[in-house]
Design an enzyme around this catalytic site. Structure first.
Site, PDB file in Angstrom:
ATOM      1  CD  GLU A 148      -3.020   1.207   0.850  1.00 39.85           C
ATOM      2  OE1 GLU A 148      -3.382   0.160   0.303  1.00 39.85           O
ATOM      3  OE2 GLU A 148      -3.686   2.260   0.858  1.00 39.85           O
ATOM      4  CG  ASP A 149       1.396   2.927   3.308  1.00 35.57           C
ATOM      5  OD1 ASP A 149       0.422   3.235   2.596  1.00 35.57           O
ATOM      6  OD2 ASP A 149       1.309   2.749   4.537  1.00 35.57           O
TER       7      ASP A 149
END
Ligand code: MN
Length: 509
Positions: free
Chosen positions: A98-99
């Site tokens: 996700e990051d």
């Protein structure tokens, strides 16, 4: 409940910070090594190093290094939910895709297919459930449950992630706090309950409540503190004769006084319109006994019950036997309510050590993750299959879908019997028609009436726990739109909706 990470102030030197990260991770490893899982330390170490490097230099809003969050999530997954190495790795890696620039493929190359699948599942459901539009929330929720029915561990790790975010919510922007707290109360707490994660459910509710109604939360907490001395005096008076008796019976047990959560006290005050002083069941006594032989548990529970009712007056209709018929989330215990020395009712919960573990850590943790293998069909499996049934509906109305599932998550249950004596667990408010659809789509659509305890009743008749239910059908019967109004189960609604579509092909305009 504060974790060590949210009380730390972030004026640490880089060396101290490094030390903090390493010691927090060491805590995860130590907890894991104490558990009954196989000792796959090497892969956990690797997942930690990988995540630490991937999130390197990134900080949370509170100022702490980002990696402390995945470490905390891994710790919850391992120590509070009881998951093993695969889940610990997935928890450490859960925000990497996700990051950061890493992909699910990178994770798979490094850690294998299973961990990559879990991380991918967690990435898919990383958005909030409440989008700007109701249909977007429903869609996200749908995704969450779909992923969950593939591997329950995804949702358990998600639960750990949410719990840590709630524990550290204080450092979030206030407008976000409110939204996250609402979402937690609306969906995660009921889901935790449904999964049998009782402690986590309670903490999620209390934390949400704290952010949604800070003043009430503070006030009730203060009242709890003020009444503590008096409460423990009454508890001691009440429990002493019980303990004495259990000792003479030669039992090995632990007795605790369990205080109701702030949130449930508040709910009771609201629902019954009573002040704090009049919430009489502020706490319960819990007796947890040790027992090697599982086949003896029930007998011991009832012998303790008998010992207590010899001492105190029993409330006539507050005995709950969740041993003979466990709750759908796996909960087992024997509850009774008796009159205490000060004239107030006190609930006593009796359970074996095994039952207590299931109650606190959840049935989910006991689930063997053997998807595809025909393990003993647990109630949880049945529930997951219901979700799959709904998700398999090719043309669901997203909002209806959310409603029906929400209904199922919140409802408390009743148990009814078929004429052959089979048990069916249904939500409160379920009707004869729900039973018909539960048995089969064809029985549902052809249902004309029912017999409850041998008496003829209409389709819409609401059932009570313990009813014996027979469904009457007729070949000339057709499914009707109006039926929707009195169906309580998601399965019945889905099945009826499908039948109605077949009856009347949609008009194309
Ligand atoms: Mn996270």
């Amino acid at each position: 409940m504060a974790t060590s990470t949210d009380i730390t102030t972030y004026n640490l030197t880089p060396e101290e910070e490094e030390q903090l990260i390493e010691s927090e991770f060491q805590d995860v490893l130590n907890g894991y090594l104490k558990s009954n899982h196989r000792k796959k330390v090497e892969i956990i170490e690797r997942a930690f190093r990988f995540a630490k490097k991937a999130h390197g230099g990134i900080r949370r809003r509170s100022g702490e290094p980002y990696i402390l969050h995945p470490i905390a999530v891994a710790k919850i997954a391992s120590q509070e939910i009881g998951l093993g190495s695969t889940s610990i790795c997935a928890a450490l890696l859960h925000d990497v895709v996700e990051d950061t620039d890493y992909t699910v493929e990178d994770i798979e190359a490094q850690f294998g297919k299973k961990i990559a699948q879990l991380v991918s599942g967690l990435t898919k459901i990383s958005g909030g459930i409440f989008g700007d539009q109701a249909s977007a929330q429903a869609e996200n929720f749908r995704k969450l449950l779909l992923t969950m029915s593939e591997d329950i561990r995804v949702v358990l790790i998600k639960m750990a992630d949410r719990l840590h975010n709630m524990r550290t919510l204080g450092s979030m922007a206030p407008n976000k706090q409110y939204k996250i707290a609402g979402e937690t109360l609306y969906i995660y707490a009921p889901l935790a309950h449904r999964l049998g994660l009782f402690e986590i459910k309670t903490e999620l509710e209390d934390l949400s409540f704290k952010y949604e109604h800070p003043k009430s939360y503070e006030r009730i907490s203060e009242l709890i503190r003020q009444s503590e001395a008096r409460r423990s005096e009454v508890y001691n008076d009440f429990s002493a004769p019980i303990k004495e008796k259990l000792d003479t019976m030669g039992l090995k047990y632990e007795a605790q006084s369990r205080l109701k959560s702030v949130y449930s006290i508040w709910r009771k005050m609201e629902a019954k319109h009573v002040p704090f002083e009049e919430v009489y069941d502020l706490y319960a006594m819990r007796i947890i006994f040790d027992c090697e032989d599982q086949s003896k548990e029930k007998e011991i529970c009832w012998s303790i019950y008998s010992a207590i009712t010899d001492l105190y007056r029993l409330h006539p209709d507050r005995t709950r036997d969740w041993i003979s018929v466990p709750k759908a989330n796996g909960y087992q215990a024997l509850h009774l309510t008796v009159m205490g020395p000060d004239g107030n009712w006190i609930e006593v919960q009796i359970r074996s050590r095994r039952m207590d573990e299931i109650a606190e850590k959840g049935f989910a943790a006991h689930w063997k993750y053997k998807i595809g293998e025909s393990d003993e069909e647990s109630e949880l499996n049945v529930w997951l299959r219901t979700i799959k049934d709904i998700l398999d509906d090719p043309n669901p109305n997203a909002i209806d879908f959310l409603d029906t599932l929400k209904l199922n998550l919140f409802a408390s249950e009743i148990v009814v019997f078929t004429p052959k004596g089979e048990l069916i667990t249904l939500p409160n408010q379920a009707t004869v028609l729900d039973v018909a659809f539960e048995l089969h789509s064809q029985i549902g659509t052809k249902c004309i009436a029912g017999k409850v305890n041998h008496k003829l009743v209409p389709l819409s008749h609401k059932l009570q726990s313990g009813d014996q239910v027979e469904v009457l059908t007729s070949q000339s019967q057709k499914p009707k739109e109006e039926w929707m109004a009195f169906l309580a189960t998601a399965k019945a609604r889905t099945r009826l909706r499908a039948a109605l579509r077949q009856e009347q092909p949609p008009v194309i305009d």
